[in-house]
Write an enzyme that holds these catalytic residues in place. Structure first.
Site, PDB file in Angstrom:
ATOM      1  N   GLU A 124       0.716  -1.008  -0.117  1.00  0.00           N
ATOM      2  CA  GLU A 124      -0.046  -0.007  -0.044  1.00  0.00           C
ATOM      3  C   GLU A 124       0.873   1.328   0.017  1.00  0.00           C
ATOM      4  O   GLU A 124       1.933   1.324   0.587  1.00  0.00           O
ATOM      5  CB  GLU A 124      -0.856  -0.203   1.269  1.00  0.00           C
ATOM      6  CG  GLU A 124      -2.062  -1.232   1.150  1.00  0.00           C
ATOM      7  CD  GLU A 124      -2.984  -1.406   2.176  1.00  0.00           C
ATOM      8  OE1 GLU A 124      -3.043  -0.245   3.019  1.00  0.00           O
ATOM      9  OE2 GLU A 124      -3.366  -2.107   2.575  1.00  0.00           O
ATOM     10  N   CYS A 137       3.477   8.360   1.470  1.00  0.00           N
ATOM     11  CA  CYS A 137       4.046   7.416   2.454  1.00  0.00           C
ATOM     12  C   CYS A 137       4.384   6.246   1.700  1.00  0.00           C
ATOM     13  O   CYS A 137       3.627   5.402   1.122  1.00  0.00           O
ATOM     14  CB  CYS A 137       3.096   6.894   3.616  1.00  0.00           C
ATOM     15  SG  CYS A 137       3.564   6.088   4.809  1.00  0.00           S
ATOM     16  N   CYS A 144       8.016  -6.775   7.470  1.00  0.00           N
ATOM     17  CA  CYS A 144       8.874  -6.142   8.004  1.00  0.00           C
ATOM     18  C   CYS A 144       9.871  -7.232   8.634  1.00  0.00           C
ATOM     19  O   CYS A 144       9.449  -8.313   9.360  1.00  0.00           O
ATOM     20  CB  CYS A 144       8.412  -5.121   9.003  1.00  0.00           C
ATOM     21  SG  CYS A 144       9.791  -4.071   9.581  1.00  0.00           S
ATOM     22  N   CYS A 148       8.548  -4.827  15.954  1.00  0.00           N
ATOM     23  CA  CYS A 148       7.936  -3.757  17.079  1.00  0.00           C
ATOM     24  C   CYS A 148       6.564  -4.084  17.545  1.00  0.00           C
ATOM     25  O   CYS A 148       6.007  -4.609  16.487  1.00  0.00           O
ATOM     26  CB  CYS A 148       7.976  -2.389  16.278  1.00  0.00           C
ATOM     27  SG  CYS A 148       9.744  -1.913  15.844  1.00  0.00           S
ATOM     28  N   CYS A 151       3.314  -2.195  16.061  1.00  0.00           N
ATOM     29  CA  CYS A 151       3.026  -2.135  14.782  1.00  0.00           C
ATOM     30  C   CYS A 151       2.296  -3.195  13.965  1.00  0.00           C
ATOM     31  O   CYS A 151       2.705  -4.312  14.225  1.00  0.00           O
ATOM     32  CB  CYS A 151       4.468  -1.957  14.202  1.00  0.00           C
ATOM     33  SG  CYS A 151       4.611  -1.712  12.406  1.00  0.00           S
ATOM     34  N   GLY A 208       7.872  -2.019   6.212  1.00  0.00           N
ATOM     35  CA  GLY A 208       9.153  -2.198   6.306  1.00  0.00           C
ATOM     36  C   GLY A 208      10.011  -1.388   6.992  1.00  0.00           C
ATOM     37  O   GLY A 208       9.657  -0.239   7.374  1.00  0.00           O
ATOM     38  N   GLU A 209      11.108  -1.719   6.893  1.00  0.00           N
ATOM     39  CA  GLU A 209      12.308  -1.049   7.732  1.00  0.00           C
ATOM     40  C   GLU A 209      13.401  -0.651   6.507  1.00  0.00           C
ATOM     41  O   GLU A 209      14.014  -1.568   5.868  1.00  0.00           O
ATOM     42  CB  GLU A 209      13.016  -2.017   8.903  1.00  0.00           C
ATOM     43  CG  GLU A 209      14.285  -1.377   9.250  1.00  0.00           C
ATOM     44  CD  GLU A 209      14.250   0.183   9.721  1.00  0.00           C
ATOM     45  OE1 GLU A 209      13.537   0.372  10.610  1.00  0.00           O
ATOM     46  OE2 GLU A 209      15.363   0.879   9.194  1.00  0.00           O
ATOM     47  N   SER A 240      12.483   6.945   7.521  1.00  0.00           N
ATOM     48  CA  SER A 240      12.302   6.678   8.955  1.00  0.00           C
ATOM     49  C   SER A 240      12.569   5.360   9.323  1.00  0.00           C
ATOM     50  O   SER A 240      12.504   4.437   8.654  1.00  0.00           O
ATOM     51  CB  SER A 240      10.504   6.723   9.182  1.00  0.00           C
ATOM     52  OG  SER A 240      10.384   6.180  10.377  1.00  0.00           O
ATOM     53  N   SER A 262      12.060   6.164  14.883  1.00  0.00           N
ATOM     54  CA  SER A 262      11.130   5.728  15.853  1.00  0.00           C
ATOM     55  C   SER A 262      11.608   5.358  17.252  1.00  0.00           C
ATOM     56  O   SER A 262      12.189   4.398  17.407  1.00  0.00           O
ATOM     57  CB  SER A 262      10.798   4.240  15.003  1.00  0.00           C
ATOM     58  OG  SER A 262       9.783   4.590  14.053  1.00  0.00           O
ATOM     59  N   LEU A 263      11.401   6.584  18.038  1.00  0.00           N
ATOM     60  CA  LEU A 263      12.072   6.429  19.472  1.00  0.00           C
ATOM     61  C   LEU A 263      11.094   5.521  20.306  1.00  0.00           C
ATOM     62  O   LEU A 263      11.382   4.468  20.842  1.00  0.00           O
ATOM     63  CB  LEU A 263      12.407   7.441  19.739  1.00  0.00           C
ATOM     64  CG  LEU A 263      13.095   7.951  21.097  1.00  0.00           C
ATOM     65  CD1 LEU A 263      14.503   6.984  20.915  1.00  0.00           C
ATOM     66  CD2 LEU A 263      13.121   9.527  21.449  1.00  0.00           C
ATOM     67  N   HIS A 264       9.830   6.349  20.686  1.00  0.00           N
ATOM     68  CA  HIS A 264       8.803   5.351  21.194  1.00  0.00           C
ATOM     69  C   HIS A 264       8.887   5.337  22.642  1.00  0.00           C
ATOM     70  O   HIS A 264       7.842   4.623  23.476  1.00  0.00           O
ATOM     71  CB  HIS A 264       8.308   4.140  20.535  1.00  0.00           C
ATOM     72  CG  HIS A 264       7.815   4.153  18.972  1.00  0.00           C
ATOM     73  ND1 HIS A 264       7.175   5.290  18.673  1.00  0.00           N
ATOM     74  CD2 HIS A 264       8.514   3.661  18.103  1.00  0.00           C
ATOM     75  CE1 HIS A 264       7.386   5.303  17.410  1.00  0.00           C
ATOM     76  NE2 HIS A 264       7.744   4.160  16.831  1.00  0.00           N
ATOM     77  N   ASN A 340      -2.698   3.675  16.642  1.00  0.00           N
ATOM     78  CA  ASN A 340      -3.885   3.040  15.883  1.00  0.00           C
ATOM     79  C   ASN A 340      -3.859   1.639  16.321  1.00  0.00           C
ATOM     80  O   ASN A 340      -3.306   0.818  15.739  1.00  0.00           O
ATOM     81  CB  ASN A 340      -3.525   3.171  14.281  1.00  0.00           C
ATOM     82  CG  ASN A 340      -3.970   4.379  13.733  1.00  0.00           C
ATOM     83  OD1 ASN A 340      -5.194   4.530  13.758  1.00  0.00           O
ATOM     84  ND2 ASN A 340      -3.226   5.298  13.289  1.00  0.00           N
ATOM     85  N   CYS A 383      -0.594   5.613   8.637  1.00  0.00           N
ATOM     86  CA  CYS A 383       0.925   5.416   8.452  1.00  0.00           C
ATOM     87  C   CYS A 383       1.239   4.259   9.704  1.00  0.00           C
ATOM     88  O   CYS A 383       0.546   4.581  10.669  1.00  0.00           O
ATOM     89  CB  CYS A 383       1.939   6.444   8.896  1.00  0.00           C
ATOM     90  SG  CYS A 383       2.308   7.128   7.216  1.00  0.00           S
TER      91      CYS A 383
HETATM   92  N1  SAH Z   1      10.580   0.696  10.163  1.00  0.00           N
HETATM   93  C1  SAH Z   1      10.408   2.224  10.017  1.00  0.00           C
HETATM   94  C2  SAH Z   1       9.414   2.578   9.238  1.00  0.00           C
HETATM   95  C3  SAH Z   1       8.041   2.102   9.362  1.00  0.00           C
HETATM   96  S1  SAH Z   1       6.862   2.504  10.580  1.00  0.00           S
HETATM   97  C4  SAH Z   1      10.395   2.769  11.378  1.00  0.00           C
HETATM   98  O1  SAH Z   1      10.244   2.171  12.409  1.00  0.00           O
HETATM   99  O2  SAH Z   1      10.295   4.026  11.719  1.00  0.00           O
HETATM  100  C5  SAH Z   1       6.628   4.213  10.521  1.00  0.00           C
HETATM  101  C6  SAH Z   1       6.022   4.694  11.590  1.00  0.00           C
HETATM  102  O3  SAH Z   1       4.752   4.300  11.858  1.00  0.00           O
HETATM  103  C7  SAH Z   1       6.587   4.410  13.116  1.00  0.00           C
HETATM  104  O4  SAH Z   1       7.392   5.344  13.479  1.00  0.00           O
HETATM  105  C8  SAH Z   1       5.246   4.675  13.903  1.00  0.00           C
HETATM  106  O5  SAH Z   1       5.361   6.112  14.351  1.00  0.00           O
HETATM  107  C9  SAH Z   1       4.157   4.482  13.145  1.00  0.00           C
HETATM  108  N2  SAH Z   1       3.343   3.480  13.430  1.00  0.00           N
HETATM  109  C10 SAH Z   1       3.345   2.014  13.348  1.00  0.00           C
HETATM  110  N3  SAH Z   1       2.595   1.274  13.826  1.00  0.00           N
HETATM  111  C11 SAH Z   1       1.584   2.325  14.365  1.00  0.00           C
HETATM  112  C12 SAH Z   1       0.754   2.387  15.078  1.00  0.00           C
HETATM  113  N4  SAH Z   1      -0.141   0.984  15.193  1.00  0.00           N
HETATM  114  N5  SAH Z   1      -0.190   3.485  15.397  1.00  0.00           N
HETATM  115  C13 SAH Z   1       0.302   4.391  15.040  1.00  0.00           C
HETATM  116  N6  SAH Z   1       1.499   4.636  14.332  1.00  0.00           N
HETATM  117  C14 SAH Z   1       2.369   3.704  14.272  1.00  0.00           C
END
Ligand code: SAH
Length: 421
Positions: A124, A137, A144, A148, A151, A208-209, A240, A262-264, A340, A383
């Site tokens: 997508e 995007c 992936c 994580c 995700c 994906g990464e 990202s 992607s710190l989180h 999400n 996203c």
């Molecule tokens: N692998 C890369 C790029 C893909 S994820 C990375 O880790 O950055 C890109 C972004 O999608 C993540 O940083 C996160 O902010 C967002 N993301 C992934 N799953 C999500 C979810 N369930 N809800 C909200 N944002 C999410």
């Protein structure tokens, strides 16, 4: 009582960035087509190809302009190339685009395409209009390689890398789909590099990464930013990453596009649970790589740190203060992303109130902090929530089952995700 799934896998160190790239490249697509796709050539790659045909570099640039500035895909129409070159190209090469199998527009204007890739995989791509910008995007892998825990892509497992041509094809198709139509609707932007390109910004935040598919992603970035390609400024192309430190350093040297991390989580203990690759590249190493990335850049660059807001897990005032310590002295922007939810997830979205309080603590301490608006909700286009048709969606669970580490979901209604025994 509940157990975070990652606790069960905590003893196994995640693979290194190099090993991830090696594993992913084994799953590179093998094309079933006879002709080579010219979307898979960076500007320097195209010059090399022309040199091998005994042609001058400017001929390669002419071809690139036909493809990316004029959107011409038939060699017969490329009138400034000699007949000899055209017939040689005709015999061995083609400009092969991904097929659009689904095209949906959300009530807020977000547009989602499901694209059929070589070998039948579907991915997508999402275009998000915002004022005079249209951000695309883009996905870099089918599935992936990372796990994580918040995700949805991770739940599908890893299928294969996208080729450079498939990454480039996403932008080509989006520009094509939005170009004339967008202009008619007044969405197209005056600041696009050429009249045919409607997309003004690219974020590698789809499936994906990207840094685990460095070999294909790097030349795609070079084409996105080349004047002979899509002509986007490096500030408008964002990679990202979850933090593959060696490849952050490489990217800084090879193509210093904008970087999002992607710190989180503000501490290693928590980040290891949410973003398992942190066990390989802990926060201190990641931040050092970020500092190296911005050092000595020709333009003033600040890094975007993404922080998905998970109710009761990483959204407490104490964690905001820990983030201040991490980010206040750095060229940083923090982007808070309301989680999400997806089926079977252990997490819940933080309340608007918790997000606002969190943001205030950071803003008061001088950290530029924004809250991402959720876009395209009615067409599942957020996203990080791209549910491509990966054939084997249960791979991750299977892997865990084989290793005797079956993920345990939060069972009790009153326990918070991330609680552990
Ligand atoms: N692998 C890369 C790029 C893909 S994820 C990375 O880790 O950055 C890109 C972004 O999608 C993540 O940083 C996160 O902010 C967002 N993301 C992934 N799953 C999500 C979810 N369930 N809800 C909200 N944002 C999410």
């Amino acid at each position: 009582m509940s157990t975070a799934p990652t606790e069960l896998v905590a003893n196994k160190a995640p693979e290194s960035a190099e090993a991830l790239n090696r594993r992913a490249s084994v799953a590179n697509p093998v094309s079933a087509f006879e002709k080579t796709n010219l979307l898979g050539f960076s500007p320097s790659g195209m010059e090399q190809l022309f040199a091998e045909m005994g042609e001058k570099p400017f001929r390669a640039r002419q071809l690139l302009k036909w493809i990316y500035h004029r959107k011409v895909t038939g060699f017969a129409d490329m009138t400034d190339l000699s007949k000899k070159v055209r017939s040689r190209l005709e015999g061995e090469y083609e400009i092969r685009l991904p097929e659009v199998v689904v095209d949906k527009t959300a009530s807020d204007g977000t547009r989602k395409w499901v694209l059929k890739m070589e070998g039948g995989n579907a991915i997508e791509t999402i275009a998000i209009p915002d004022g005079n910008r249209v951000t695309l995007c883009v996905s870099s892998q089918v599935g992936c390689v990372l796990d994580c825990t918040f995700c949805s892509t991770a739940t599908q497992g890893f299928n294969r890398n996208l080729s450079m041509a498939e990454i480039v094809g996403q932008l080509w198709v989006a520009n094509e789909m939005l170009g004339p139509k967008a202009k008619a609707e007044g969405v197209a932007c005056s600041n696009t590099p050429t009249s045919v390109n409607a997309i003004t910004n690219v974020v590698m935040m789809g499936m994906g990464e990207p840094l685990a598919n460095y070999q294909q992603v790097l030349p795609a970035m070079q084409l996105f930013t080349s004047d002979f390609g899509f002509g986007l400024s490096r500030k408008r192309v964002t990679v990202s990453t979850s933090g593959l430190v060696p490849y952050i350093d490489k990217l800084g040297v090879d193509c210093d596009v904008a970087l999002a991390i992607s710190l989180h989580a503000p501490t290693d203990e928590l980040r290891e649970q949410i973003v398992p690759i942190n066990r390989r590249y802990p926060i201190a190493e990641l931040m050092a790589a970020c500092d190296r990335y911005v050092d000595g850049k020709s333009f003033q660059m600040s890094i975007t740190y993404e922080y998905v807001m998970l109710d009761g897990v990483n959204d407490q005032p104490e964690q905001a203060r820990q983030l201040v310590k991490l980010l206040a002295e750095r060229p940083a922007k923090l982007n808070l992303i309301p989680f999400n939810p997806f089926p079977d997830t252990q997490y819940q979205r933080s309340s608007d109130d918790a997000i606002a309080k969190f943001q205030k603590i950071l803003m008061n301490a001088g950290v530029v902090t924004t809250v991402r608006r959720t876009r395209g909700d009615d067409i599942d286009a957020a996203c990080g929530q791209l549910v491509g048709q990966v054939k084997d969606r249960s791979r991750r669970r299977e892997r865990w089952e084989k290793l005797g580490r079956i993920p345990v979901r939060t069972e009790s209604a009153d326990s918070k995700p991330g609680d552990s025994k």
